[in-house]
Every structure is written in C-alpha cells, then in structure tokens.
Design an enzyme around this catalytic site. Structure first.
Site, PDB file in Angstrom:
ATOM      1  N   ALA A 226     -52.507 -10.394  -7.424  1.00  0.00           N
ATOM      2  CA  ALA A 226     -51.653 -11.354  -6.732  1.00  0.00           C
ATOM      3  C   ALA A 226     -51.012 -12.245  -7.778  1.00  0.00           C
ATOM      4  CB  ALA A 226     -52.489 -12.199  -5.777  1.00  0.00           C
ATOM      5  N   ALA A 227     -49.781 -12.675  -7.518  1.00  0.00           N
ATOM      6  CA  ALA A 227     -49.113 -13.598  -8.429  1.00  0.00           C
ATOM      7  C   ALA A 227     -48.479 -14.696  -7.598  1.00  0.00           C
ATOM      8  CB  ALA A 227     -48.053 -12.866  -9.236  1.00  0.00           C
ATOM      9  N   ALA A 228     -48.944 -15.915  -7.821  1.00  0.00           N
ATOM     10  CA  ALA A 228     -48.420 -17.024  -7.021  1.00  0.00           C
ATOM     11  C   ALA A 228     -47.633 -17.978  -7.898  1.00  0.00           C
ATOM     12  CB  ALA A 228     -49.577 -17.714  -6.320  1.00  0.00           C
ATOM     13  N   GLY A 231     -50.108 -19.281 -10.944  1.00  0.00           N
ATOM     14  CA  GLY A 231     -50.983 -18.366 -11.676  1.00  0.00           C
ATOM     15  C   GLY A 231     -51.022 -16.978 -11.063  1.00  0.00           C
ATOM     16  N   LYS A 247     -58.353 -16.149 -12.044  1.00  0.00           N
ATOM     17  CA  LYS A 247     -56.986 -16.673 -11.907  1.00  0.00           C
ATOM     18  C   LYS A 247     -56.546 -17.224 -13.251  1.00  0.00           C
ATOM     19  CE  LYS A 247     -55.659 -20.421  -9.166  1.00  0.00           C
ATOM     20  NZ  LYS A 247     -55.186 -21.038  -7.928  1.00  0.00           N
ATOM     21  N   ASP A 381     -52.663 -26.990   1.463  1.00  0.00           N
ATOM     22  CA  ASP A 381     -51.840 -25.782   1.346  1.00  0.00           C
ATOM     23  C   ASP A 381     -52.503 -24.573   2.021  1.00  0.00           C
ATOM     24  OD1 ASP A 381     -49.666 -24.377   0.505  1.00  0.00           O
ATOM     25  OD2 ASP A 381     -50.338 -24.128  -1.561  1.00  0.00           O
TER      26      ASP A 381
HETATM   27  N1  LIG Z   1     -61.479 -15.626  -4.745  1.00  0.00           N
HETATM   28  C1  LIG Z   1     -60.496 -14.795  -4.405  1.00  0.00           C
HETATM   29  N2  LIG Z   1     -60.792 -13.584  -3.880  1.00  0.00           N
HETATM   30  C2  LIG Z   1     -59.787 -12.737  -3.540  1.00  0.00           C
HETATM   31  N3  LIG Z   1     -58.474 -12.994  -3.677  1.00  0.00           N
HETATM   32  C3  LIG Z   1     -58.115 -14.183  -4.189  1.00  0.00           C
HETATM   33  C4  LIG Z   1     -59.100 -15.141  -4.586  1.00  0.00           C
HETATM   34  N4  LIG Z   1     -58.463 -16.213  -5.062  1.00  0.00           N
HETATM   35  C5  LIG Z   1     -57.140 -15.958  -4.957  1.00  0.00           C
HETATM   36  N5  LIG Z   1     -56.916 -14.742  -4.432  1.00  0.00           N
HETATM   37  C6  LIG Z   1     -55.602 -14.127  -4.155  1.00  0.00           C
HETATM   38  O1  LIG Z   1     -54.665 -14.616  -5.071  1.00  0.00           O
HETATM   39  C7  LIG Z   1     -53.590 -15.292  -4.406  1.00  0.00           C
HETATM   40  C8  LIG Z   1     -53.084 -16.411  -5.276  1.00  0.00           C
HETATM   41  O2  LIG Z   1     -54.128 -17.316  -5.542  1.00  0.00           O
HETATM   42  P1  LIG Z   1     -53.899 -18.878  -5.427  1.00  0.00           P
HETATM   43  O3  LIG Z   1     -53.287 -19.182  -4.121  1.00  0.00           O
HETATM   44  O4  LIG Z   1     -55.184 -19.547  -5.743  1.00  0.00           O
HETATM   45  O5  LIG Z   1     -52.823 -19.128  -6.586  1.00  0.00           O
HETATM   46  P2  LIG Z   1     -51.811 -20.355  -6.800  1.00  0.00           P
HETATM   47  O6  LIG Z   1     -50.937 -20.080  -7.965  1.00  0.00           O
HETATM   48  O7  LIG Z   1     -52.603 -21.607  -6.847  1.00  0.00           O
HETATM   49  O8  LIG Z   1     -50.953 -20.283  -5.456  1.00  0.00           O
HETATM   50  P3  LIG Z   1     -49.958 -21.327  -4.740  1.00  0.00           P
HETATM   51  O9  LIG Z   1     -48.557 -20.892  -5.018  1.00  0.00           O
HETATM   52  O10 LIG Z   1     -50.320 -21.166  -3.283  1.00  0.00           O
HETATM   53  O11 LIG Z   1     -50.274 -22.665  -5.273  1.00  0.00           O
HETATM   54  C9  LIG Z   1     -54.175 -15.706  -3.073  1.00  0.00           C
HETATM   55  O12 LIG Z   1     -53.179 -15.854  -2.110  1.00  0.00           O
HETATM   56  C10 LIG Z   1     -55.114 -14.542  -2.779  1.00  0.00           C
HETATM   57  O13 LIG Z   1     -54.368 -13.483  -2.215  1.00  0.00           O
END
Ligand SMILES: Nc1ncnc2c1ncn2[C@@H]1O[C@H](COP(=O)(O)OP(=O)(O)OP(=O)(O)O)[C@@H](O)[C@H]1O
Length: 737
Positions: A226-228, A231, A247, A381
């Site tokens: 996954a890429a958000a 991170g 992450k 969120d």
């Molecule tokens: N513990 C976990 N187990 C399985 N999948 C996970 C876990 N943590 C994160 N993910 C996957 O990774 C994705 C991105 O993680 P996360 O939302 O923590 O990143 P972020 O960059 O903080 O996102 P945002 O843009 O919402 O701030 C999640 O939507 C989920 O699909």
C-alpha cells in the site's frame, strides 16, 4: 507465504556508492527504465490473499523491474513530487519533528530560489485550474462544469504532494469555507498514491534501525502493498516469527512539507489581511494543520498514539488495535502487527467470511462516541483504508498519525448540544454554539435561534432516525455564511471523522443513521455521569419551570437500555446518592411536590372508591359529586408515569430491586431523607385538612375546584394542566435494536 530467509552479508564501499548514485539519479532525474521491462504492477491492496514475501534484492543492483513498476504506476496516476534538487534523502539525523512556524520562516527567508521555484510550479498548476474556472464563468457553463472543476482541483492537489493532499483533506471538513460539491471531491483525497522506489525505503530502514533490512527482518515483501500520502507499507516477518506491517516514510517529506507550509501560511496571512469577508482565522487553521502534519511525520509519535488508543479503546468488545514493535520502529519506520483484514467497504469480501458488516459499523459508532465524548482522544482519519474487518469478526483501527483531542468542556458541550437537538431546544443549542466556540460570547442569538430551528426542523424531519450528519452539515453551511459562525479547528476534525464514518456506514447500509445509534449512549451518559455539567443538563432536561417532565425520563431510561455498558443498578445508586446530597436539593424539592400531588390524588381516589363501596354496602345513595373520581389529564397522572418507569426498569437487563431494598436502612437515617418525609407528610396533611374544610363549609364540588387550582401550576411533559402547550415534545427515538 513463502519462507525465504535473508542471508546477512557484508557490503563494500562500492556497493554503498552504487546505491547512493542510484538514489541520486532516481531523485534528481526521475529517469526510469523502459516500461517494457516491467513484469508486474505493485499490489496496492493490503489485503491480497496470495501475497508472497520474498528475499530482498541486493541493494546495489537496483532492479529495473522494481523501478519500472513504479514508473508504470506513476504514469497512470499523478506523480508525487520528488525531493527538491540538492536535498539528500538522509534525514535520519534530524531531531524529533516539532512544528515551529517562526523557525521555518527564518530558514526559508534566505533560500529565495528554492521558494520561488516551488511557488512558480504551484502557481502554474493552480493557474490552469483558475483559468478553467474563469473560462467556464465567461462561457456561462459554470454550473455544468462545476464537478469537472472540483475533480481538477483534487488532481492538482494530488500532483502537488503530501502537504497539499493534506490541505485538501482538511478543507474537505470545512463547510464554512468550501461549497458542497468541492467538499465531496476533496474527501476522495485519501485514495492510494504512487509508491517510491524500494531502494530508498531500504535505506531509510537501515538509517532508522541501524542495520540492513535483511538483517532485521526475516522476510519482507518485494514491493509495498500500500502507498499512502506520507508512507508506504510492506508486509514482513520478524526473526522471532511475528508477521508485521512495515511502514516507511516518503523521502524528502519534511523538506517538502516545511516549504509548502511556509508558502501556504504566508498566503493565508496575505488573504486574511486582504479579504475582509474571510471570517475564519486562516493562519490559525494553517498552524493547526502544520502541527498535525508534523506529528504525523514522526512515526514514534504515531506508535505512542497507537498504544494510547489500544489502552483506551482496545478493550471495547470487538475492537482491535495492532501492537507496535518498538525495537523495529524509528522516526521514519514503523513496525506493527500485520492485520489480515478486509476493508469494511468491500462488502462482498466481508460477507463471504460470515462477518456482519452492519454490526461492525455499530461497533465503530460506539467506539467513536467513546473517543469523542468520553476520553476525548480520537482518530481523526477513519477512512476506509484505515478500518478493517478481521477474519475473527473484529473492527480493526489502523493509522494513528492524525489523532486529535477534545477537551473536557468541549465534550460536555457536545453532549449537551445533542440533548438540546434531540429535544428541539434551539435556544439551548444556540448557547451551546457559544460554549463550543462557534460563536463569540457577544453574538446576538435572537436571529440565530429561529434560523437554527428552521435548519434542524428541515434536516430532522419527524425523528432522529432521519438525522444524517452530512445533510445537517450541508444545511448548516448556509447558516454559517449568513451569521458570524466560525468552525473551530478541533471541530473540523470531529466532523471529518464522523462524516467519514457515516459515509462508510451508508455504504454498508443506506438506512444507517449514526445519530439514532448515538442517543442511547448520550442517554446513558446523562444518567450515569456524575459531572456537574451533565447533572445540570439532566436537570434542565427533566424540569421545566418547576415541573417534572416524566416522558423525558422515560425516554432517557428506554434509550439507555440500548447502550452496551449501561448498568442500571449503578444509575439507581448514583441517583439516590445525588438526590440526597446537598447538590440534589432542588430536585428533591421538586420531586417532593410531585409525590405529594401523586399520593394526594391517589389517596383521594382510593377514599372516594371506599366511600362509595361502603355506601353501596350500606344501601345508601351517594351524591354524584362526592362519588366522582378525580379526573386527571394523562400528563398529570404521575402515578401512571411511575408505573411505566417501574416497567422500564424491570425490562432493563441486570435490574435488581433487592439492591434498592438494601439501600433503604442507610438512606432512612440521612437528615435529608427525614426532612423530605416530614415535608411530604406535612404537605399531605395540609392538603387533607384544607380539603376537609372546603368539603364541609365551602364548595359543592370540592374535588374539581381544588383540582383546577392544582392544575394551574402543573406543567408536565410540555403541557400545563389547562391544556396549553408550554414546550415542544422531545423527538421520538426509535429503539436502536
Ligand atoms: N498493520 C497493518 N496491517 C495491514 N495493513 C496495513 C497495516 N497498516 C497499514 N496498512 C495498509 O497500509 C495503508 C496505508 O497505511 P497508513 O494509512 O498507515 O499510511 P499513511 O501514509 O499514514 O496514510 P494516510 O494518507 O491515510 O495518512 C492502509 O490503508 C492499509 O491498507
């Protein structure tokens, strides 16, 4: 999952150099090998069932396939900006991040070229958006193309990078700033974004954790799953066997974000000075946002948030919060328990596992209520990517980067606002807005009260079951333009959290209404919370101009029955304690009056019945007036209310009347109780004497004339005894289950 172990190995200087060169090339030129070499696209779904975890690539041989995968994805989507030229991706030595607008301004004041370069690229992107908007207006196509422009704005923000994505996310919660159609598009900014190269991620892991990933983890997925926005997430396995999510933060994030926040804040200062119609404090909003985003960039902070969340809410039935592995966590790398789960919005997948998605939504609503109104520490969120249904049927929360706090007075204010809303007390609601800092204390509320009544009467329809946060927010936005409302920053995050949750709920069940699920909790809190604020609310709710509103108490007791951790015996104990304490004096006096009326009426009826029975038995004809039973309006009939309340108590899970009996000896010796019983006895005696005198000497129809005297002061359930309505009935709430 394949079980391939890493083989630790030594790295030469040249390998390191090779890696550094590769990184610099990728970062500076963004030149990626041709697409044809790409064997596969990265899996961006964290929940892929057949994912394999494989050995890491040797670090100095940046695999074309790995990079090209990103390239293909980047071309299809909108590329995220790379770190600015000249900045190294090495941020490991930076201290813990703290948002300091003054220090940021000092830093960039001397970096004119960097600032102007970024400004120019932002202006070009926004310029083309504004030009499109202007042309639409000129051609008279504005309404038709509104959605198209809203989409364009969303894409522009995505292209401009994390700070803008976050601004878009924050704006999507600001009905006072953004029209509804744009609000809708901006909420989509939580979508999955292009990943950055694995090599950079490996480097960050090494810098944060002090060793190569292959020495730290037993296994790691070849690509992020996954890429958000901030991170990307890999699936891995610790050497001790636990399956984990790793992450890793995007490169150049702090540099990019600091520069963007600097620019946006300067713009906000300028706009506030230039446009008089802007009421909200844009600079304060930017600072609030800056503080949150800086917190989000520190994964140590996120880890601590996760642990606090787990401690506060992890014990709620069917809620699960993943563990943090601190030995494998740093500022830019977070290692936590891997969650095998399905997005709640993926109904097919959830239902196929025999999980009731609707139930999990209810669990989520109950958890949100506790977050917002009990502990005040809430997940700001909760978008679908961050809420998973586990195979065990639990609701799993992820991503604790953006958490916020509701202060105690705000929590009580919100509870009171819900009570006022449900009971259609719009004057109370307008005052709540002052308390909650939507309006300044000097605001003239007189035009606002009827305006609120209009908005909420439209939005509510006949009952709270019709209530929906989004429709209320939409309707309120008009009101907010018209009157001097400002949405306080803490509330924007609350609404964002609730609207997101409601969106997920509606996806699962279009008829789901969050507020009808919330009222049982509010009712429970009103009945059980010993705080001065809620005791006052309860008093205001139950008494109006000296009269007790029985149906509101019935309504509260009925609703509270549906709240999970409601303990009726505790409520009764607390009620008795409160009633016979100093603070309960007012209510005690009121209740004593109600009791006197009830007992007096009942005894008169009993006496009348006995009289006629005796007369009948003796064969004496009784005058019709004296045989007449006291006629009571339904509202006056307190005994009937009492009977109904006893019935509700008996139906309530866990109710034990013996516990009440056990309290009697300790209560009876209390001076308050003795005073109360003397008062009740005295008043009853007075009434009986007065009636006797009237009966003997004055009236031909004493019961009725006296009744009218009594009735004139009685106002129960919003009606005076003479039938005049004195206040509106509360909204009817359907049983939640
Ligand atoms: N513990 C976990 N187990 C399985 N999948 C996970 C876990 N943590 C994160 N993910 C996957 O990774 C994705 C991105 O993680 P996360 O939302 O923590 O990143 P972020 O960059 O903080 O996102 P945002 O843009 O919402 O701030 C999640 O939507 C989920 O699909």
């Amino acid at each position: 999952m394949s079980q391939v172990n890493f083989e630790p190995r030594e790295r030469s200087f040249w390998e390191c150099k090779g890696l550094a060169e590769d990184i610099v090339t990728i970062v500076n030129t963004n030149k990626l090998p041709p697409k044809s070499l790409s064997p596969a696209k990265p899996q961006l779904d964290s929940n892929l069932p057949n994912m394999t975890i494989t050995q890491l690539q040797p670090i100095n041989s940046v695999s074309p396939a790995t990079i090209d995968v990103s390239s293909e994805f980047v071309e299809e989507h909108h590329p995220l900006p790379q770190p600015p030229e000249g900045t190294t991706p090495d941020e490991s030595n930076q201290p813990a991040l703290r948002y300091d607008p003054v220090a940021i301004a000092d830093y960039y004041r001397s970096r004119v070229f960097q600032v102007w370069g970024r400004l120019l690229s932002i202006m070009v992107k926004f310029g083309s958006f504004a030009l499109g908007l202007w042309l639409d207006g000129k051609r008279g196509k504005k309404v038709k193309t509104d959605r198209k422009r809203a989409i364009q704005l969303r894409i522009t923000l995505t292209e401009l990078g994390p700070a803008f994505i976050k601004v878009g996310q924050a704006l999507s919660t600001r009905p006072d700033l953004v029209p509804p159609l744009y609000l809708e598009e901006l909420t989509k900014l939580q979508d999955q974004l292009p990943p950055f190269p694995n090599e950079l991620a490996y480097q960050f892991i090494e810098e944060e954790l002090g060793d190569r990933p292959e020495n730290i983890y037993a296994e790691l997925s070849p690509d992020p799953l996954a890429a958000a926005s901030l991170g990307q997430v890999y699936k891995g396995k610790l050497k001790t066997g636990e399956i984990v999510a790793v992450k890793v933060q995007r490169p150049g994030l702090s540099e990019n974000i600091a520069l963007d926040i600097y620019l946006l804040r300067t713009l906000a200062q300028w706009a506030k000075k230039t446009f008089k119609f802007i009421r909200s404090d844009l600079v304060a909003i930017m600072d609030e946002f800056g503080g949150r985003i800086y917190e989000e960039m520190d994964y140590n902070h996120e880890g601590r948030n996760a642990e606090r969340f787990r401690q506060l809410y992890g014990n709620i039935q069917d809620i699960y919060v993943p563990r943090i592995y601190w030995d494998y966590t740093g500022r830019r790398v977070l290692t936590m328990e891997w969650i095998n789960g399905s997005k709640l919005t993926n109904l097919e997948e959830v239902t196929a596992q025999g999980i009731d998605a609707r139930y999990l939504i209810e669990v989520g609503v109950q958890c949100s209520l506790r977050q917002l109104l009990e502990h005040g520490f809430f997940h700001a969120d909760p978008h679908p990517g961050n809420l998973l249904a586990s195979p065990e049927g639990k609701l799993v929360y992820l991503d604790f980067g953006m958490m916020s706090e509701v202060k105690p007075y705000q929590r009580y204010g919100l509870l009171e606002a819900v009570v006022h809303l449900v009971n259609r007390d719009f004057e109370g609601l307008a005052k709540d807005y002052v308390k909650l800092e939507f309006l300044t204390p000097d605001t003239d509320l007189s035009p606002i009260i009827p305006a609120l009544e209009k908005v909420f009467n439209n939005a509510l329809g006949a009952s709270v079951a019709e209530l929906n946060f989004k429709s209320i927010t939409d309707q309120l936005s008009d009101l907010m333009y018209e009157y001097p409302f400002r949405v306080p920053a803490y509330y924007a995050l609350i609404i964002r959290s609730l609207v997101t949750l409601e969106g997920i709920a509606i996806n699962v069940d279009p008829n789901f209404k969050v507020l009808s699920k919330a009222y049982p909790y509010v009712a429970k809190r009103l009945l059980t919370d010993p705080s001065v604020e809620l005791r006052t609310s309860l008093k205001d709710l139950l008494f109006k101009e000296g009269s007790f509103r029985w149906n509101r108490l019935e309504n509260l007791l009925k609703n509270a029955q549906h709240s999970d951790d409601y303990d009726i015996n505790e409520v009764l104990n607390q009620t008795l304690d409160f009633l016979f304490s100093e603070r309960g004096e007012f209510i005690r006096e009121q209740l004593a009056n109600e009791f006197v009326k009830s007992i007096d009426t009942a005894s008169r009826n009993a006496l009348t019945k006995a009289q006629s029975k005796v007369a009948e038995w003796m064969g004496v004809k009784v005058a019709s007036t004296s045989a007449k039973e006291v006629k009571l309006t339904p509202d006056q009939n307190n005994l009937e209310h009492l009977q109904r309340i006893v019935n509700i108590l008996q139906e309530t899970k866990g109710f034990d009347p013996m516990l009440l009996v056990q309290r009697v000896p300790s209560l009876i010796v209390k001076p308050e109780v003795q005073h109360l019983s003397q008062k009740v006895a005295g008043e009853l005696a007075q009434r009986a004497a007065a009636r006797l005198i009237r009966e003997l000497f004055l009236s031909s129809d004493p019961l009725i004339s006296e009744d009218n005297q009594l009735g004139s002061s009685i106002q129960v359930n919003g009606h005076s005894a003479n039938g005049k309505s004195v206040s509106k009935q509360p909204l009817s709430l359907p049983p939640s289950r």
